[in-house]
Write an enzyme that holds these catalytic residues in place. Structure first.
Site, PDB file in Angstrom:
ATOM      1  N   HIS A 118      54.623 -24.166  37.972  1.00  0.00           N
ATOM      2  CA  HIS A 118      54.167 -22.798  37.691  1.00  0.00           C
ATOM      3  C   HIS A 118      54.649 -22.342  36.320  1.00  0.00           C
ATOM      4  CE1 HIS A 118      53.267 -18.531  38.908  1.00  0.00           C
ATOM      5  NE2 HIS A 118      54.179 -18.321  37.962  1.00  0.00           N
ATOM      6  N   GLU A 119      55.936 -22.523  36.062  1.00  0.00           N
ATOM      7  CA  GLU A 119      56.494 -22.062  34.796  1.00  0.00           C
ATOM      8  C   GLU A 119      55.972 -22.877  33.618  1.00  0.00           C
ATOM      9  OE1 GLU A 119      58.154 -19.438  34.116  1.00  0.00           O
ATOM     10  OE2 GLU A 119      58.341 -18.773  36.193  1.00  0.00           O
ATOM     11  N   HIS A 129      52.531 -21.930  32.333  1.00  0.00           N
ATOM     12  CA  HIS A 129      52.509 -20.807  31.382  1.00  0.00           C
ATOM     13  C   HIS A 129      52.704 -21.321  29.955  1.00  0.00           C
ATOM     14  CE1 HIS A 129      52.306 -17.783  34.427  1.00  0.00           C
ATOM     15  NE2 HIS A 129      53.530 -17.971  34.897  1.00  0.00           N
TER      16      HIS A 129
END
Length: 235
Positions: A24-25, A28
C-alpha cells in the site's frame, strides 16, 4: 505449530498485514514517481523490504491484538514521503497517488482469491491437508480480507486517510482548502471512531457499519473468483 494456537493466529495475521501495508505504502511512492515526484525514491522508500516500512506497533502489535480480541483488524506503516508540489499536475496527481494505495490492496485481494483457488485445485479439495497447506490457506484468506479492509478503510474521507486526498483533489479549490484544515483534527477523529466510541458505545459498531458492507460485497465476488479458479467440482 498448532492451528488453534496463539502463535498461529498472530503469524497468519502479521504476515498478511505486513505485506498489505508495505505494498500500500510503496504504491503511493511508485505512482508519485511516475507522475513526477521522486521524493520516495530519493529517500530509498520504494523498496519492498518490510524493515524499511514497518512500524512495530502499527504494523505488528496492534493488528495482532485486534485479531485476538475479535475486533476489526487494521494497522499502519511509516508513510512513504510524497511532495505533491513536485507532481506534474499537483491536484490530479494527488488524487492518483492517494488512490494508488487502496487500488493495489484491491488488486492483491484478487490475487489472494486466485491463490486460494489454485491451492484448492492443487490439493484436489483434500479434506485433511497438511499443516503447510493449512498455514498457506489461512494466510491467503487473511491476506484477502486484510487487503479489502485496508483499501476500503483508507478510502474513508477522513484526513489524513487516502479518501480525504481524493476528496480534496475533486473539490473546487476554496472548498478543498477549507476541507484540508480538518486534517489537524483527523487523528483525533480516527481515535474517537476506533477507540473511544467502541469502548463507550460498543453496540454502535461504526467501523463495521461503514466498512463492513463494501468489504463483504467484494469478498463475495472474490469467493466466486476463487471458486471459478478451483473448478466447480472442488469448491
Amino acid at each position: 505449530m498448532n492451528p488453534d494456537g496463539i502463535i498461529w493466529s498472530i503469524a497468519t495475521v502479521a504476515i498478511p498485514m505486513i505485506l498489505a501495508i508495505v505494498f500500500h505504502e510503496v504504491a503511493h511512492g511508485w505512482m508519485a514517481r511516475a507522475l513526477g515526484d521522486p521524493t520516495a525514491a530519493e529517500a530509498n522508500r520504494l523498496s519492498l523490504n518490510p524493515l524499511r516500512h514497518v512500524d512495530p506497533f502499527g504494523t505488528i502489535i496492534l493488528p495482532g491484538l485486534l485479531k485476538l480480541t475479535g475486533a476489526p483488524v487494521f494497522g499502519w506503516a511509516k508513510p512513504v514521503p510524497v511532495d505533491f508540489r513536485r507532481l506534474r499536475n499537483p491536484r490530479w496527481g494527488m488524487v492518483a497517488v492517494a488512490a494508488a494505495g487502496p487500488g493495489v490492496n484491491f488488486i492483491l485481494a484478487a490475487v489472494a482469491a486466485i491463490g486460494l483457488g489454485l491451492l484448492v485445485r492443487a490439493t484436489d479439495g483434500s479434506v485433511e491437508p497438511g499443516l503447510p497447506v493449512l498455514f498457506l490457506a489461512d494466510n491467503l484468506r487473511n491476506f484477502l480480507i486484510v487487503n479489502l479492509f485496508l483499501g476500503t478503510f483508507n478510502l474513508l474521507p477522513i484526513p489524513p486517510f487516502d479518501g480525504s486526498r481524493i476528496v480534496m483533489g475533486i473539490l473546487p479549490a476554496p472548498l478543498a482548502h477549507a476541507y484540508g484544515k480538518i486534517e489537524r483534527y483527523g487523528l483525533l477523529v480516527v481515535f474517537a471512531i476506533l477507540v473511544i466510541l467502541p469502548y463507550f458505545v460498543p453496540e454502535l459498531r461504526l467501523v463495521e457499519r461503514l466498512v463492513g458492507p463494501p468489504v463483504q460485497w467484494m469478498a463475495q465476488h472474490l469467493a466466486q473468483l476463487a471458486a471459478a479458479v478451483a473448478g466447480p467440482e472442488l469448491m
